[in-house]
Write a protein that holds these residues in place. Structure first.
Motif, PDB file in Angstrom:
ATOM      1  N   LYS B 273      -4.743 -32.778  14.876  1.00 54.52           N
ATOM      2  CA  LYS B 273      -3.674 -32.691  15.871  1.00 54.52           C
ATOM      3  C   LYS B 273      -4.001 -31.649  16.938  1.00 54.52           C
ATOM      4  O   LYS B 273      -3.811 -31.882  18.132  1.00 54.52           O
ATOM      5  N   ALA B 275      -6.957 -30.559  17.857  1.00 53.40           N
ATOM      6  CA  ALA B 275      -8.102 -30.950  18.694  1.00 53.40           C
ATOM      7  C   ALA B 275      -7.772 -32.142  19.582  1.00 53.40           C
ATOM      8  O   ALA B 275      -8.063 -32.123  20.772  1.00 53.40           O
ATOM      9  N   PHE B 276      -7.150 -33.155  19.005  1.00 53.15           N
ATOM     10  CA  PHE B 276      -7.073 -34.426  19.731  1.00 53.15           C
ATOM     11  C   PHE B 276      -5.678 -34.839  20.183  1.00 53.15           C
ATOM     12  O   PHE B 276      -5.532 -35.823  20.898  1.00 53.15           O
ATOM     13  N   VAL B 277      -4.654 -34.130  19.746  1.00 54.67           N
ATOM     14  CA  VAL B 277      -3.314 -34.429  20.266  1.00 54.67           C
ATOM     15  C   VAL B 277      -2.892 -33.312  21.216  1.00 54.67           C
ATOM     16  O   VAL B 277      -2.462 -33.559  22.335  1.00 54.67           O
ATOM     17  N   LEU B 279      -5.050 -31.055  22.284  1.00 60.78           N
ATOM     18  CA  LEU B 279      -6.261 -30.743  23.054  1.00 60.78           C
ATOM     19  C   LEU B 279      -6.533 -29.243  23.108  1.00 60.78           C
ATOM     20  O   LEU B 279      -6.981 -28.702  24.122  1.00 60.78           O
TER      21      LEU B 279
END
Lengths: 453, 310
Positions: B273, B275-277, B279
């Motif tokens: 979450k 890293a990729f939600v 950012l």
């Protein structure tokens, strides 16, 4: 032997743990335009699997290049068009296209990170730019400067199944206008039995928080204060949102037993004719038809229901657009703006070529996107009406009812994550205490906002 | 006067000469081995160790990946400690690991013993046990999502048919985590069973014969022959299982989205979450570093404590 094995295992453990940790790291690079012609790379070309859309896109490039012989468009396809997971890495690695796709929700962060070029001096060249809805233009504007152009816009409403309405003794021409009416209709639809769900909502993967926000807006509330520093969920509007859901779920048993649902679950249920209503934007309609065998005739969309304070009812606004690589040359930016105008911002050309869309059996007549007001809107609506191939009557109420749009809050995903917990609590726990949940969520959001960087 | 300067002391010369020849000779002798090693080292260095090192550095930085990263000291860690999901993620991960060991450690061992005792249809049962490993993890998760559907799901249908009380499975904070442990155990035990089975088959038959002659019951044979003989494999698998289950991700990601009420959010899911939600790569790397540190310290301690057995 013992020691060697021990070291090896520890080494393997360390390596295993670090592999994941390394997934997010990147470095930077650069790109430039070609001589003679101005070459620009643009993303969001439809994938090969969407053959008709791709063919139309390529056709548009050919027409545009013929009209502008000094511009060379190099299209890149990727699905989805913009993936936040690869966004930063592409920018850093010099792989980001000169004209790149963004969701409205990402625009502010791209501007804040200085990842897009200022295109203020080019936008006046776009015919009909002044007719674009101000609320949409504001999304791409910061400190008086413009950083992008819109592509599509949407706002949320209530998608419902006309056939189930009729079966349940409800008038499909008069969809629920308030949450009380939604509750009453859901109860009647669920009473049809055979696994029919009256109203369904999300409660997992941050989508629950997203819908909570939409429902707060519909009740006249917000999730954060105007200055973005305090949570505003622990309010009468917040309680109204959760109480309605709790009543539907546990008192009326009209929301089905399966929860932790996500968007595809609801589209699937709607396509299968097992769901009466759910909140969504009109862009869900073709998805339900294409992917889940739904039928346009049965599907309709109503305006966002009103709640506690009908006068301040609002709906969640969203959409997408294009921004321009900050490393692009002025000529490339100028060419890019021209391309976006041709492809998305001119009635009758590119994505707004409704004659071609109808010929390709793509839906024409959906209520959104509706980017424009004034003369440009009239021109586009006229063309749409001429080639409409979906039952526009089913969307008339949605189209004619003006509900003010509101954007997502700052730190949206983190807030959605907190509110996901609240939504899942209400929908999975009969004894969930709404006051405690909201007070707890409010404190958590305050902490998130205080830590904002 | 000149002689001593022209003629260096003999012992020193000899020592330098020996010292210089040995490494050269060793290098020459092993040049093929080093050449073979180079490929592996390069791959590991480039794709594992460098990114891992970069991630550790990033744990103390804030970066938008375009401008140069700025050092933020322990800010990423502070932010994590202030995250309401942080505590829940660690609690759930420990609970998941504990439950996975209780269920996922004993069941495969028992199954392996059972398979080892089989006289007929050995290949069929081994295949049956291993089959779930061959199903892609996401497919497994989606399949079980349907099994767990509180309405028309397979499990509740069976329970209703048997007139037994049904369960909310993943829909309840009380049962969600256990439900995911069952999925993970079912999906992964095939490999563990095969390793146990191999260890069991390596036990010399005469040990059992001797035990039988001494009048040992089946339980006594398991306790005094099977377990001591497979102790090494068991301890290794225990460690590997702990390391793997502490990194559980697919099941909560696909089946519950971390809910209900954060009941199934795990450390790895939270890393995802961040890293990729959100950012926020810095905080994602900081959390990864914490997980790495925990697993590293735990593994070292474990190996030290069990050094006699291993």
């Amino acid at each position: 032997m013992r020691d060697r094995l021990g070291h090896r295992t520890v080494g393997a453990v360390l390596a295993a743990g670090l592999v994941l940790a390394g997934a997010a790291c990147t470095s930077s690079g650069d790109d430039a335009s070609a001589g003679g012609k101005t070459r620009i790379t643009v993303n969001c070309e439809p994938p090969k699997s969407a053959a008709i859309d791709r063919r139309s896109f390529e056709e548009d490039i050919a027409i545009f290049e013929k009209q502008n012989p000094d511009i060379d468009i190099v299209a890149k396809d990727a699905f989805p068009c913009s993936d936040p997971k690869t966004f930063d890495a592409k920018l850093a690695g010099g792989q980001m296209e000169d004209v790149f796709y963004v969701y409205f929700t990402d625009v502010a962060s791209v501007i804040k990170r200085k990842q897009a070029a200022d295109i203020s001096k080019y936008v006046d060249e776009v015919a009909g730019y002044g007719d674009i809805q101000q609320s949409v233009l504001d999304i791409f504007t910061d400190d008086g400067k413009t950083y992008g152009l819109p592509r599509t816009n949407y706002s949320m409403g209530l998608i419902y199944n006309r056939e189930l309405f009729t079966k349940a003794g409800l008038d499909p021409a008069k969809p629920p206008a308030t949450w009380q009416e939604v509750r009453a209709a859901a109860k009647k639809i669920a009473a049809l039995g055979n696994g029919t769900v009256g109203y369904a909502d999300f409660s997992a993967s941050n989508q629950g928080g997203w819908h909570f926000t939409a429902e707060m807006y519909s009740q006249g509330g917000t999730v954060v204060s105007e200055d973005g520093k305090k949570a505003t969920v622990d309010t009468p509007q917040g309680r109204a949102v959760l109480q309605t859901l709790k009543d539907m779920r546990w008192t009326d048993n009209s929301m089905g037993s399966k929860q932790l649902l996500q968007i595809t679950d609801l589209q699937q249920l709607m396509g299968a004719g097992k769901l009466g209503m759910y909140l969504a934007a009109p862009d869900n309609l073709p998805e339900i038809v294409k992917k889940y065998q739904g039928s346009y005739e049965k599907l309709a969309i109503a305006p966002m229901p009103g709640g506690l304070d009908p006068a301040s009812r609002a709906t969640l606004l969203g959409g997408d657009g294009y921004m321009f690589n900050r490393k692009a040359t002025p000529k490339q930016i100028e060419a890019g703006v021209k391309w976006v105008e041709f492809q998305n911002l001119a009635p009758g050309t590119g994505a707004n070529n409704w004659e071609r869309a109808a010929r390709n059996k793509a839906p024409v007549g959906l209520p959104q996107p509706n980017l424009w007001t004034g003369a440009t809107a009239d021109a586009d609506n006229k063309l749409k009406a001429q080639y409409a191939n979906v039952p526009v009557e089913n969307y008339r109420l949605f189209q004619e009812t003006e509900v003010p749009g509101k954007l997502e809050p700052p730190q949206a995903q983190q807030i959605y994550s907190v509110m996901d917990g609240v939504m899942s609590a209400v929908l999975t726990n009969r004894n969930a205490n709404i006051d405690d949940l909201l007070s707890d969520a409010s404190a958590k959001i305050d902490r998130l906002l205080a830590n904002q960087r | 006067m000149a002689a001593p300067t022209l003629t260096p002391p003999a012992p020193r010369l000899a020592s330098v000469s020996r010292g210089g020849r040995r490494p050269r000779r060793r290098l020459k002798d092993n040049v093929t081995a080093y050449a073979f090693l180079a490929g592996g080292l390069l791959c590991f260095g480039l794709f594992s160790w460098y990114p891992a090192g970069r991630a550790l550095v990033l744990a103390f930085q804030q970066s938008n990946s375009v401008d140069s990263a700025t050092w933020v000291g322990l800010d990423n860690f502070r932010l994590l400690f202030d995250d309401p999901e942080f505590g829940a993620a660690w609690r759930n991960t420990f609970a998941f690991t504990g439950l996975a060991l209780v269920i996922g450690f004993a069941v495969p061992f028992a199954l392996a013993v059972l398979l080892n005792e089989l006289r007929h249809a050995k290949a069929f049962f081994r295949l049956a046990v291993y089959l779930p490993v061959m199903i892609p993890p996401v497919v497994t998760a989606l399949l079980w999502k349907w099994f767990y559907d509180p309405g028309p799901g397979l499990f509740n249908e069976v329970l209703r048919f048997l007139h037994l009380p049904t369960s909310e499975w993943t829909n309840s904070t009380r049962t969600a985590l256990v439900s995911l442990v069952l999925v993970a155990t079912w999906a992964n035990m095939g490999g563990t069973v095969l390793i146990y089975l191999a260890a069991l088959q390596a036990i010399p038959g005469e040990l059992y014969e001797a035990a039988e002659l001494d009048g040992a019951s089946i339980w006594q044979r398991i306790r005094h022959v099977t377990i001591p003989q497979t102790r090494f494999v068991m301890l290794m698998l225990l460690l590997l299982q702990i390391v793997a289950t502490m990194q559980v991700f697919t099941e909560p990601f696909v089946m519950t989205g971390g809910g209900p009420e954060d009941a199934t959010i795990t450390v790895l899911y939270l890393i995802y979450k961040y890293a990729f939600v959100y950012l926020d790569y810095g905080s994602a790397c900081a959390l990864s570093a914490m997980l790495l540190a925990f697993l590293g310290v735990f593994s070292a301690l474990y190996l030290w404590v069990t050094r006699e057995a291993t």
